[in-house]
Motif scaffolding. Structure first.
Motif, short mmCIF file in Angstrom:
data_model
loop_
_atom_site.label_atom_id
_atom_site.label_comp_id
_atom_site.label_asym_id
_atom_site.label_seq_id
_atom_site.Cartn_x
_atom_site.Cartn_y
_atom_site.Cartn_z
N THR A 28 -19.45 -2.84 -12.65
CA THR A 28 -20.39 -1.90 -13.27
C THR A 28 -19.99 -0.46 -13.04
O THR A 28 -20.56 0.44 -13.64
CB THR A 28 -21.81 -2.13 -12.73
N SER A 29 -19.00 -0.22 -12.20
CA SER A 29 -18.54 1.13 -11.92
C SER A 29 -17.07 1.26 -12.29
O SER A 29 -16.34 0.28 -12.35
CB SER A 29 -18.72 1.46 -10.43
N ARG A 30 -16.66 2.52 -12.55
CA ARG A 30 -15.25 2.75 -12.88
C ARG A 30 -14.42 2.78 -11.60
O ARG A 30 -14.87 3.29 -10.58
CB ARG A 30 -15.11 4.08 -13.62
N PRO A 31 -13.21 2.27 -11.67
CA PRO A 31 -12.35 2.32 -10.50
C PRO A 31 -11.82 3.73 -10.26
O PRO A 31 -11.80 4.54 -11.20
CB PRO A 31 -11.21 1.38 -10.87
N TYR A 32 -11.39 3.99 -9.05
CA TYR A 32 -10.72 5.27 -8.80
C TYR A 32 -9.31 5.21 -9.36
O TYR A 32 -8.82 6.17 -9.96
CB TYR A 32 -10.70 5.58 -7.31
N TYR A 33 -8.64 4.08 -9.14
CA TYR A 33 -7.29 3.86 -9.65
C TYR A 33 -7.16 2.43 -10.16
O TYR A 33 -7.75 1.50 -9.61
CB TYR A 33 -6.24 4.05 -8.55
N MET A 34 -6.38 2.29 -11.21
CA MET A 34 -5.87 0.99 -11.65
C MET A 34 -4.35 1.08 -11.66
O MET A 34 -3.79 2.13 -11.95
CB MET A 34 -6.37 0.63 -13.06
N GLY A 35 -3.72 -0.04 -11.35
CA GLY A 35 -2.27 0.00 -11.29
C GLY A 35 -1.62 -1.27 -11.81
O GLY A 35 -2.25 -2.34 -11.85
N TRP A 36 -0.37 -1.13 -12.20
CA TRP A 36 0.48 -2.26 -12.55
C TRP A 36 1.57 -2.39 -11.49
O TRP A 36 2.20 -1.38 -11.13
CB TRP A 36 1.11 -2.07 -13.92
N PHE A 37 1.79 -3.60 -11.05
CA PHE A 37 2.78 -3.89 -10.03
C PHE A 37 3.62 -5.07 -10.50
O PHE A 37 3.21 -5.83 -11.37
CB PHE A 37 2.09 -4.23 -8.70
N ARG A 38 4.78 -5.25 -9.89
CA ARG A 38 5.61 -6.40 -10.25
C ARG A 38 6.29 -6.94 -9.00
O ARG A 38 6.50 -6.23 -8.02
CB ARG A 38 6.64 -6.03 -11.31
N GLN A 39 6.63 -8.21 -9.09
CA GLN A 39 7.26 -8.86 -7.95
C GLN A 39 8.23 -9.93 -8.42
O GLN A 39 7.92 -10.73 -9.31
CB GLN A 39 6.20 -9.48 -7.04
N VAL A 40 9.39 -9.90 -7.79
CA VAL A 40 10.41 -10.91 -7.99
C VAL A 40 10.41 -11.79 -6.75
O VAL A 40 10.25 -11.29 -5.64
CB VAL A 40 11.78 -10.25 -8.19
N PRO A 41 10.58 -13.10 -6.91
CA PRO A 41 10.59 -13.98 -5.73
C PRO A 41 11.57 -13.50 -4.67
O PRO A 41 12.72 -13.17 -4.98
CB PRO A 41 11.01 -15.34 -6.30
#
Length: 126
Positions: A28-41
């Motif tokens: 119900t509230s806006r985030p301070y930050y949103m992010g995209w992350f990635r990971q390789v095994p």
């Protein structure tokens, strides 16, 4: 139930494009930050792009000029437009949410985010 759900991954050839989406549900509230992350095994999770609630975007150097993070606040969707994809972009991509204050210098640090999606796989072939 609060959750983040990613979609849009797939397999493309080098030079191709994909657009990832992350739907935020149950908040119900806006985030301070949103992010995209990635990971390789076998490797640590890496920050790719982040967006502060006021629209300020930050990118890791390796994707600058190729990836664009954006958000549709009305629909609670975070996007990652990925152009000129390279084989080294192959990874599982995750979106994440941060609700408290965070300095921009830390906005690509996975340890600063507490809410994560399940991930979507991106595979780029040469």
């Amino acid at each position: 139930q609060v959750q983040l759900v990613e979609s849009g991954g797939g397999s493309v050839q080098a030079g191709g494009s994909l657009r990832l989406s992350c739907v935020t549900d149950g908040y119900t509230s806006r985030p301070y930050y949103m992010g995209w992350f990635r990971q390789v095994p076998g490797k640590e999770r890496e920050g790719v792009a982040s967006m502060r609630g006021d629209g300020m975007a930050t990118y890791v150097d390796s994707v600058k000029g190729r990836f664009t993070i954006s958000q549709d606040n009305a629909k609670n969707i975070l996007y990652l437009q990925m152009n000129s994809l390279r084989p080294e972009d192959t990874a599982m991509y995750y979106c994440a949410r941060r609700d408290g204050f965070l300095g921009r210098d830390y906005s690509l640090s996975p340890s600063k985010y507490g809410i994560w999606g399940q991930g979507t796989q991106v595979t780029v072939s040469s």
